[in-house]
Scaffold this active site. Structure first.
Site, PDB file in Angstrom:
ATOM      1  CG  ASP A 162       5.161   2.718  -0.611  1.00 34.89           C
ATOM      2  OD1 ASP A 162       6.041   3.293  -1.440  1.00 34.89           O
ATOM      3  OD2 ASP A 162       4.948   2.924   0.322  1.00 34.89           O
ATOM      4  CE1 TYR A 198      -4.426   7.484  -3.730  1.00 29.61           C
ATOM      5  CE2 TYR A 198      -3.121   9.440  -3.430  1.00 29.61           C
ATOM      6  CZ  TYR A 198      -3.111   8.147  -3.445  1.00 29.61           C
ATOM      7  OH  TYR A 198      -1.962   6.869  -2.475  1.00 29.61           O
ATOM      8  CG  ASP A 215       0.238   4.964  -2.354  1.00 34.77           C
ATOM      9  OD1 ASP A 215       1.264   4.845  -2.591  1.00 34.77           O
ATOM     10  OD2 ASP A 215      -0.433   5.059  -1.568  1.00 34.77           O
ATOM     11  CE  LYS A 267     -11.475  -6.895  -1.781  1.00 35.88           C
ATOM     12  NZ  LYS A 267     -11.088  -8.257  -0.902  1.00 35.88           N
ATOM     13  CG  ASP A 276      -7.636  -9.402  -1.298  1.00 34.40           C
ATOM     14  OD1 ASP A 276      -8.059 -10.235  -2.347  1.00 34.40           O
ATOM     15  OD2 ASP A 276      -8.627 -10.056   0.109  1.00 34.40           O
TER      16      ASP A 276
HETATM   17  C1  IPM Z   1       3.531   8.449  -3.923  1.00 37.11           C
HETATM   18  C2  IPM Z   1       3.225   9.086  -2.899  1.00 37.11           C
HETATM   19  C3  IPM Z   1       1.733   9.622  -2.931  1.00 37.11           C
HETATM   20  C4  IPM Z   1       1.266   8.967  -2.889  1.00 37.11           C
HETATM   21  C5  IPM Z   1       1.530  10.599  -1.559  1.00 37.11           C
HETATM   22  C6  IPM Z   1       2.936  12.256  -1.097  1.00 37.11           C
HETATM   23  C7  IPM Z   1       0.816  11.655  -1.665  1.00 37.11           C
HETATM   24  O1  IPM Z   1       2.794   7.715  -1.573  1.00 37.11           O
HETATM   25  O2  IPM Z   1       3.668   8.982  -4.843  1.00 37.11           O
HETATM   26  O3  IPM Z   1       3.019   6.633  -4.039  1.00 37.11           O
HETATM   27  O4  IPM Z   1      -0.029   8.238  -2.497  1.00 37.11           O
HETATM   28  O5  IPM Z   1       0.559   9.129  -4.498  1.00 37.11           O
HETATM   29 MN    MN Z   2       3.252   5.725  -2.130  1.00 38.70          MN
END
Ligand code: IPM
Ligand code: MN
Length: 357
Positions: free
Chosen positions: A248, A141, A244, A188, A220
């Protein structure tokens, strides 16, 4: 008196932070402490108002705050913008970096009242209760980015130092000690040099936490295990990008994105926000689920030392779920509005205070 900076942001951000503030104010009154709320700009609303996603004023306010509550950032109108000053998420990345919020914690816990909404079979999702420690200020990032002169090649460097790995791993080990003394490193290491440094460093630190059983999974495989057998996890520590994606994925298995809080700890202050995004389609409609933000507010109060108030909020959320006072994402046949859910929880916090205070 504690100073809380509120950054409502975009989409449903303003509505859901409003409910969280309502609940915090009810808690402050019931448990007899004082909170001072200040407000700042971030994200698309800040771009529209002052021309960039993270004004200097917001950073200054953040520096002086005891904790930050953030709604969400992002609007579809600005998707794909190239100019960093017109990209709402640069506000989020910017405040993480400016406040050195290196440790992002995302708890994934199944709620009995909503587990039937999980896309996974009930017997698989049963017992899910884990927490992801995601490194938040390093890796791909924040590495050097660029294009070659002819524009045909692009790169994003991934860097990690032992210092960066140790400071988050220490917090993850400590959490493992508070839970069932199991820590999983997702990496990884079969491919990436940064992952090999993570493995060496986290393994070396195991001698400072000899009771913790350290395990490893390639990312993975971990992604696959999250949907096959999520109850095996307890504390998972991982780098920025893997965290990240994994968080999700993990967030949907409990049945609603609208339930998960998050906390980001740093060296200066801490930031609390729902794990979900700005849900622009629901903005202004009073239908979004405020619970993830309300639970983030509970984590915030815990962080600034009001444990009983935090507990009262968490119990009140359970009671709202049990009473069926929920938004449409949880029950579309009999949905309460955003404000009704907030009102119920705020009222109930007062009742819990009578028991806990
Ligand atoms: C999160 C979001 C952010 C990230 C984005 C919006 C930059 O997806 O907080 O997980 O990738 O960290
Ligand atoms: Mn995210």
């Amino acid at each position: 008196m504690k100073n809380i900076l509120v950054l409502p942001g975009d989409g449903i951000g303003p509505e859901i932070t409003k409910e969280a503030i309502k609940v915090m104010e009810a808690a402050a009154k019931a448990f007899n402490f004082e909170l001072n709320f200040d407000y700042g700009l971030i994200g698309a609303s800040s771009i529209y108002e002052v021309g960039n996603p993270l004004p200097e004023e917001t950073i200054q306010k953040a520096e002086k705050s005891d904790a930050i509550l953030l709604g969400a950032v992002g609007v579809p109108e600005l998707d794909g913008e190239k100019d960093p000053n017109r990209r709402p998420e640069m506000g989020l990345l910017g405040i993480r970096k400016a406040m050195e919020l290196f440790c992002n914690i995302r708890p994934i816990k199944i709620y009995e009242a909503i587990k039937h909404l999980s896309p996974l079979k009930e017997e698989i999702v049963n017992g899910t209760d884990f927490v992801i420690f995601r490194e938040l200020t390093g890796g791909i990032y924040f590495g050097k980015k660029g294009r070659s002169e002819d524009g045909q090649t692009a790169f994003d460097d991934c860097n990690y130092s032992v210092f960066e790995i140790k400071r988050i791993a220490k917090l993850a080990y400590e959490e493992a000690m508070r839970r069932d003394k199991k820590l999983l490193l997702a990496d990884k290491a079969n491919v990436l040099e940064t992952s090999r440094l993570w493995r060496e460093t986290v393994t070396e630190m195991n001698k400072d936490f000899p009771e913790v059983k350290l395990e490893y999974q390639f990312i993975d495989n971990a992604a696959m295990q999250v949907v096959m057998n999520p109850s095996q996890f307890s504390v998972v520590v991982t780098e920025n990008m893997f965290g990240d994606i994994l968080s999700d994925e993990a967030s949907v298995i409990i049945g609603s994105l609208g339930m998960l809080p998050s906390a980001s700890y740093g060296t200066k202050t801490a930031l609390f926000e729902p794990s979900h995004g700005s849900y622009p389609q629901a903005a202004g409609k009073n239908i979004a689920n405020p619970i993830a933000t309300i639970l983030s507010a509970a984590l915030l109060l815990q962080y600034i030392g009001f444990n009983n108030a935090a507990k009262a909020i968490e119990i009140s959320v359970d009671k709202a779920l049990a009473a069926g006072i929920v938004t449409a994402d949880i029950n579309s046949d009999n949905a309460s509005s955003t404000t009704q859910v907030g009102d119920f929880i705020a009222e109930n916090v007062k009742k819990e205070a009578a028991v806990l205070a």
